[in-house]
Motif scaffolding. Structure first.
Motif, mmCIF file in Angstrom:
data_model
loop_
_atom_site.group_PDB
_atom_site.id
_atom_site.type_symbol
_atom_site.label_atom_id
_atom_site.label_comp_id
_atom_site.label_asym_id
_atom_site.label_seq_id
_atom_site.Cartn_x
_atom_site.Cartn_y
_atom_site.Cartn_z
ATOM 1 N N PRO A 77 53.227 28.548 53.391
ATOM 2 C CA PRO A 77 54.770 28.513 53.334
ATOM 3 C C PRO A 77 54.859 27.444 53.260
ATOM 4 O O PRO A 77 54.146 26.821 54.183
ATOM 5 C CB PRO A 77 55.153 29.275 53.866
ATOM 6 N N GLY A 78 55.206 26.074 52.309
ATOM 7 C CA GLY A 78 55.593 24.429 52.497
ATOM 8 C C GLY A 78 54.287 23.697 53.079
ATOM 9 O O GLY A 78 53.941 23.110 53.263
ATOM 10 N N LEU A 79 53.328 24.293 51.326
ATOM 11 C CA LEU A 79 51.966 23.553 51.642
ATOM 12 C C LEU A 79 51.768 21.849 51.205
ATOM 13 O O LEU A 79 53.167 22.065 50.366
ATOM 14 C CB LEU A 79 51.378 23.731 50.797
ATOM 15 N N ASP A 117 59.376 31.470 54.044
ATOM 16 C CA ASP A 117 58.781 31.729 52.770
ATOM 17 C C ASP A 117 59.734 32.423 51.089
ATOM 18 O O ASP A 117 60.361 32.699 51.534
ATOM 19 C CB ASP A 117 57.592 33.144 52.181
ATOM 20 N N SER A 118 59.309 30.212 51.288
ATOM 21 C CA SER A 118 60.585 29.855 50.418
ATOM 22 C C SER A 118 60.145 30.856 48.935
ATOM 23 O O SER A 118 61.491 30.688 48.269
ATOM 24 C CB SER A 118 61.443 28.441 50.326
ATOM 25 N N ARG A 119 59.401 30.880 48.804
ATOM 26 C CA ARG A 119 59.106 30.781 47.094
ATOM 27 C C ARG A 119 59.517 32.937 46.959
ATOM 28 O O ARG A 119 59.597 33.142 46.438
ATOM 29 C CB ARG A 119 57.209 30.922 46.981
ATOM 30 N N LEU A 120 59.951 33.272 48.394
ATOM 31 C CA LEU A 120 60.734 34.564 48.281
ATOM 32 C C LEU A 120 61.939 34.974 48.188
ATOM 33 O O LEU A 120 62.325 36.323 48.684
ATOM 34 C CB LEU A 120 59.906 35.540 49.282
ATOM 35 N N LYS A 144 50.204 41.477 49.518
ATOM 36 C CA LYS A 144 50.604 40.369 48.050
ATOM 37 C C LYS A 144 51.254 39.602 48.458
ATOM 38 O O LYS A 144 51.952 37.986 48.119
ATOM 39 C CB LYS A 144 51.438 41.216 47.321
ATOM 40 N N VAL A 145 50.958 39.188 49.669
ATOM 41 C CA VAL A 145 52.453 38.266 50.648
ATOM 42 C C VAL A 145 51.223 37.230 51.900
ATOM 43 O O VAL A 145 50.071 37.976 52.095
ATOM 44 C CB VAL A 145 53.168 38.598 50.485
ATOM 45 N N SER A 175 67.575 35.741 51.633
ATOM 46 C CA SER A 175 66.593 33.952 52.182
ATOM 47 C C SER A 175 65.027 33.598 52.147
ATOM 48 O O SER A 175 65.590 32.290 52.191
ATOM 49 C CB SER A 175 67.595 33.646 53.387
ATOM 50 N N GLY A 176 64.038 34.847 52.000
ATOM 51 C CA GLY A 176 62.859 34.403 52.541
ATOM 52 C C GLY A 176 62.387 34.325 53.374
ATOM 53 O O GLY A 176 61.043 33.887 53.640
#
Length: 512
Positions: A77-79, A117-120, A144-145, A175-176
């Protein structure tokens, strides 16, 4: 006539109303179960439709979050931005066993990690009908994550519990935020300093970090000051928990031609060894054996069999108990219990050597008395023989000198010598009578009486009764010395000597 007709009609109406009520009640009772079932069926169908709609909506939500176009589990996350912060906490369910010979310990714990993980995030995808806050997923969702590659730096043979299913789950907040929990049995190394064994205190570490990610990608952090907790039912058989210290540090790892910095979390379990077992099994028996060896000081020194039996038995018992390996760890240095056993063995062996010394002194005294008696007897025999030779010679010389100046002079000289020798002869006769009397007493009553009389008068060998004095002194010196050394031993190992705990608590760490 009209009134009578009215009464008849009212009575008929009442009967008809009563009949209608009865008939309607019967019909209601017959139709009510069917109506209830009908209403229940309607509600169930509506609930099933709502649940099916919610399930389909949740499935669609996860499909939209984890679609290949939007989410790649191989990328953290946040690469490209700040590092992903992994907040960690541990709940210990059981601790031990701890092996001093292998220097390892094991524990059963719930190991938890939390990260964002902001993507979730899915709060913006929810509608009023679907009010979800947290999604609880099983271990299959983990495939899967993205999850951190956390490992134990000083671990040896840790494993995940898999009965009846893999004991791990993950919870996804809207909120992820992801909270990943698993049940592990961790077996890790614990370097121990055993010079104070079994009066020691140890600090067993656990080091947690990322296997591949440097600090600019993944950063580990303890989740609060009470991140490591013990369950109330955790009890150790040989140790007591003193405290748990948590801290953080950065390791430098060389990867190829470059050096990476890795974030590492540390927790030290400070434990103190329980001493009751060793006091009952080693310390108290060894001290009692030392006390038993002192019994020989009160046994008559002429009873060689009894004193040797006590000394040999205590020595062999001490060797078997102290050096037989019970309660001792096989280390390359002397521990506290080794010094105590050596001290006890020294006292037991010294008690046996003390009797050997006493027996030697006693035998030496007897031999010296015998030699002195023989010398006295030979000396008196020689004096008696000289007296018998001197008297005839003097009488013959007096008969030959009967006239002349020389004769008178010789007689006067002989008379003077005879007068001087009379007291000497009288003293010799008294000594011979005492000697004969002493020999008779020695033969009839007790040995060496004549020797004692002659030695006291002649001033010969006077160092008598040394053996008895050695036993008398040993009865006091041995117990007092043993007590003093015990006070010094326990003071040194309990209050003066440190435990060699090498860990340091960092500023961002805490102790609880």
């Amino acid at each position: 006539m009209t009134i009578a007709r009215g009464n008849v009609m009212s009575t008929a109406c009442k009967k008809s109303n009563t009949f209608f009520l009865l008939s309607s009640t019967v019909v209601y009772e017959q139709l009510m179960p069917s109506v209830n079932w009908l209403i229940l069926g309607i509600f169930l169908s509506l609930g099933a439709q709502s649940e099916q709609k919610n399930l389909s909506t949740t499935t669609d939500l996860l499909d939209s979050l984890l679609s290949e176009n939007k989410y790649d589990r191989k990328i953290r996350p946040g690469l490209g931005g700040p590092p992903t912060v992994i907040q960690t906490d541990i709940e210990i369910r059981s601790f031990g066993p701890i092996s001093e010979s292998e220097m390892v310990y094991s524990m059963d714990c719930y190991f938890r990690q939390t990260w964002n993980d902001s993507r979730l995030q899915f709060h913006h995808l929810l509608n009023e009908k679907l009010r979800l806050q947290v999604l609880s997923m099983d271990w299959k969702f983990l495939q899967k994550v993205w999850i951190p590659d956390t490992f134990f730096l000083n671990g040896k043979s840790s494993y995940l519990h898999k009965v009846t299913a893999p004991n791990k789950f993950i919870r996804l907040h809207k909120s992820g935020q992801l909270r990943y929990s698993m049940r592990l049995t961790v077996k890790a190394s614990c370097p121990m300093h055993l010079r104070k064994y079994p009066l020691d205190t140890q600090a067993c570490p656990l080091e947690i970090g990322s296997y591949a990610y440097p600090t600019h990608d993944v950063f580990y952090k303890w989740k609060g000051p009470d991140a490591v907790t013990l369950s109330k039912d955790v009890v150790l058989s040989q140790y007591d928990f003193v405290n748990i210290s948590i801290s953080h540090r950065t390791n430098v790892v060389k990867v190829g031609n470059r050096e990476d910095q890795r974030s590492v979390l540390l927790v030290h379990f400070k434990i103190r060894r329980r001493r009751g077992y060793f006091i009952l099994q080693i310390y108290a028996p060894c001290a009692m054996i030392v006390g038993a060896s002192w019994v020989s000081f009160w046994i008559n020194r002429s009873d060689a069999a009894g004193r040797v039996a006590v000394g040999a038995t205590t020595v062999l018992t001490m060797v078997t108990m102290g050096f037989g390996g019970r309660g001792r760890e096989k280390v390359n240095q002397a521990t506290a219990i080794d010094w105590f056993v050596i001290m006890c063995f020294t006292f037991v062996f010294a008690a046996l050597v003390e009797y050997a010394f006493v027996n030697y002194i006693d035998t030496y005294e007897k031999n010296q008395i015998k030699k002195q008696l023989e010398l006295d007897r030979e000396k008196k025999k020689k004096e008696t023989a000289l007296d018998t030779i001197t008297e005839p010679a003097e009488s013959s010389q007096a008969a030959q000198t009967s006239s002349g100046f020389s004769t008178v002079r010789f007689q006067e000289t002989a008379k003077e010598n005879h007068i001087k020798k009379k007291p000497d002869d009288h003293m010799r006769q008294q000594q011979m009578q005492l000697q004969q009397l002493g020999q008779r007493l020695s033969l009839r009553r007790r040995p060496f009486t004549a020797g004692r009389l002659s030695l006291e008068k002649s001033g010969g060998y006077r160092n008598r009764h040394i053996a008895s004095k050695v036993d008398s002194y040993a009865r006091i010196v041995f117990p007092v010395t043993f007590i003093v050394l015990n006070v010094m031993y326990w003071t040194l190992f309990l209050h003066i000597m440190d435990d060699e705990l090498t860990y340091l608590t960092e500023q961002d760490g805490s102790v609880h």
